[in-house]
Design a protein around this motif. Sequence first.
Motif, PDB file in Angstrom:
ATOM      1  N   GLY B  79       1.117  -0.770  -0.674  1.00  0.00           N
ATOM      2  CA  GLY B  79       0.917  -0.552   0.757  1.00  0.00           C
ATOM      3  C   GLY B  79       2.231  -0.376   1.487  1.00  0.00           C
ATOM      4  O   GLY B  79       3.277  -0.080   0.888  1.00  0.00           O
ATOM      5  N   ILE B  80       2.200  -0.554   2.797  1.00  0.00           N
ATOM      6  CA  ILE B  80       3.397  -0.301   3.603  1.00  0.00           C
ATOM      7  C   ILE B  80       3.974  -1.568   4.221  1.00  0.00           C
ATOM      8  O   ILE B  80       5.088  -1.565   4.713  1.00  0.00           O
ATOM      9  CB  ILE B  80       3.127   0.738   4.714  1.00  0.00           C
ATOM     10  N   ILE B  81       3.223  -2.661   4.217  1.00  0.00           N
ATOM     11  CA  ILE B  81       3.705  -3.893   4.845  1.00  0.00           C
ATOM     12  C   ILE B  81       4.467  -4.734   3.822  1.00  0.00           C
ATOM     13  O   ILE B  81       3.963  -5.004   2.743  1.00  0.00           O
ATOM     14  CB  ILE B  81       2.525  -4.741   5.385  1.00  0.00           C
ATOM     15  N   HIS B 331      -0.368   9.165   2.153  1.00  0.00           N
ATOM     16  CA  HIS B 331      -1.465   8.235   2.435  1.00  0.00           C
ATOM     17  C   HIS B 331      -1.254   7.585   3.788  1.00  0.00           C
ATOM     18  O   HIS B 331      -0.180   7.051   4.062  1.00  0.00           O
ATOM     19  CB  HIS B 331      -1.531   7.155   1.352  1.00  0.00           C
ATOM     20  N   GLY B 332      -2.292   7.615   4.621  1.00  0.00           N
ATOM     21  CA  GLY B 332      -2.199   7.003   5.928  1.00  0.00           C
ATOM     22  C   GLY B 332      -2.188   5.499   5.849  1.00  0.00           C
ATOM     23  O   GLY B 332      -2.500   4.952   4.789  1.00  0.00           O
ATOM     24  N   PRO B 333      -1.887   4.835   6.954  1.00  0.00           N
ATOM     25  CA  PRO B 333      -1.533   5.464   8.218  1.00  0.00           C
ATOM     26  C   PRO B 333      -0.118   6.043   8.179  1.00  0.00           C
ATOM     27  O   PRO B 333       0.759   5.479   7.540  1.00  0.00           O
ATOM     28  CB  PRO B 333      -1.599   4.288   9.209  1.00  0.00           C
ATOM     29  N   VAL B 334       0.040   7.198   8.869  1.00  0.00           N
ATOM     30  CA  VAL B 334       1.371   7.792   8.995  1.00  0.00           C
ATOM     31  C   VAL B 334       1.857   7.466  10.406  1.00  0.00           C
ATOM     32  O   VAL B 334       1.384   8.037  11.387  1.00  0.00           O
ATOM     33  CB  VAL B 334       1.332   9.310   8.760  1.00  0.00           C
ATOM     34  N   HIS B 339       7.402   2.829   7.117  1.00  0.00           N
ATOM     35  CA  HIS B 339       7.212   3.182   5.712  1.00  0.00           C
ATOM     36  C   HIS B 339       5.895   3.948   5.564  1.00  0.00           C
ATOM     37  O   HIS B 339       4.889   3.599   6.186  1.00  0.00           O
ATOM     38  CB  HIS B 339       7.149   1.921   4.849  1.00  0.00           C
ATOM     39  N   THR B 340       5.923   4.993   4.729  1.00  0.00           N
ATOM     40  CA  THR B 340       4.759   5.836   4.519  1.00  0.00           C
ATOM     41  C   THR B 340       4.591   6.024   3.016  1.00  0.00           C
ATOM     42  O   THR B 340       5.562   6.327   2.316  1.00  0.00           O
ATOM     43  CB  THR B 340       4.966   7.203   5.204  1.00  0.00           C
TER      44      THR B 340
END
Lengths: 201, 402
Positions: B79-81, B331-334, B339-340
């Motif tokens: 993921g992004i977190i 992959h969203g969210p963008v 970070h994406t």
Amino acid sequence: MRDPAESLVGLISSVRRSANHFLRSGALLILLSIAQSSTADENARPRYAIGHLASPDRVAKLDIAIGPQGDELPIGRGTVPQGRELYREHCAICHGEDGTQGPDPKLVGGHGSLATAKPIQTIGSYWPYATTLYDYINRAMPFYTPGSLLPDEVYALCAYLLNANGIIADDTVIDRTSLVAIRMPNRDGFIPDPRPEQPHE
Amino acid sequence: MTQVHRRRFLRRARDIAGAVVSAVLAPRAAAAIETTKYQGAPTREYGSRSRFETLKRWVMPTRYPSSSASWTPLGDLDGIITPSALHYERHHAGVPDLDPATHQLTIHGLVDRPLEFSMKDLRRFPAVHRICFLECSGNGSQEYRGPTSENVQQTHGLTSCADWGGVALKTVLNEAGIRSDASWVVAEGADGAAMTRSIPLAKCMDDVILAYAQNGEALRPEQGYPVRLLVPGFEGSISVKWLRRLKLTASAYYTREETSKYTDLMADGRARGFTFVMEAKSVITSPSAGQELSGPGYYEIRGLAWSGRGKISRVDVSVDGGESWRQATIHGPVLPICHTRFSLDWQWDGSTSTLLSRCVDDTGYTQPSRRQLVQQRGENSFYHYNAIQAWRVDSAGVVHNA
């Protein structure tokens, strides 16, 4: 003289404290809008009235950041010999016997090295303003006892390090006036950020 | 309880105890079956990860542990977190132990009213939050002179991404009343370095946050508890932690951290100052150096892209060292300055392959090659390294920094 804006905030908060029922009736809002309409600047309006005024004493105690104008520099003075003693006592253990050895950032030398394959970025070769010396030594040095030096000691260390870098003479006294007047060798060595750069192969 | 029942009860108790012991000692597969035979651990007031999880930050050994950094294990995160406990750190004088009940933020200088705020005061203002990356400007600096680090944690782990909460700085500055001659804000931390940076007032009035929350709870001490600046898209050191003071000034203060450090020395001996923005950058996090492929077959190439100027609009991936490129799936969210995630299906045929990723942000800026960066800046430059990263997969499946 008391700042008129301070008085305004004082008035508002005292009204607020003593007259809670004004809040319910909306009278305070009217009072606020009258007070606000008297100032031309949009920013002058304390919209939320959160926080409290910082006292001049409190601000003076915190106001340690020294800009190139040196407005915040305290009264005091220091000489090169005094600074040499202090350097040996507090600084040499990390920065080397005369500031050229390290192991931690080299403070002395490096003149003419910036465009070579082995640049040595020291106070003398790199730093654009002498005021930064006072600011940083005073706030962050010595490493294990930061903020422990007296103004005279910080001025003396500035004098020693500037002298070691060939920027001031052996007998120059450093105080708030002489420190601000110093023109560092790399003063014009900094350019604005040109990015984004155009890619080119 | 009858004799028989008691015996049965004791036997059961002994079996349960044995199951618990074997759950601790036995291989994982056996333990997974045994967990259906006994009561699990009770509920807890504050959670922690499984005892089987060992992911950690990499702490660089230094002479002074309090003036150091730790790198996020990007290669093993999803993921992004970034979990708060794994967010990268960079401290100049260690982590101070600040009590939120007594901590004060003072705003003064070119304002109509110098003001002080307690943490309770700051939390009364209208709240804002955003998911945003923070990146140390020294992230990857060792790679300017060629491939150096052993894994993606060390090449890129000085970036992390979190959900930050707080109050918009402009809201609080407006309370103090900004004088027309103010153009900079000098921010100071309450750490042993009293870390100080000058920030353009225009940025402060745009999107800067006085952040007191990280991923939904109070900031971690190492992230600036109880309040820090969050300056989106700018180099991490300007997001001053343990914030105690903001002084509005007419000019920048040329502190040590914006002259001696955090300036970019060019080949001609001149240096760029106030280089705030972290430009677009991407990296393949899997497969990445230090990892090993188990054999030819299907792999999902996974990575992260981010830009301090806005949103990621495109990522291309090459598996042949840049001979050809394929557009990766984003992959969203963008989100802007965030970070994406990207990915690309890959069938590895077992031959030596060089993997690259290259991103483009919504300003049209394209991530440069290392050669381009060195041409523009020389090899004495240290900060703001954002070149394309190459990983070489050898025929044994071992991945190297290339």
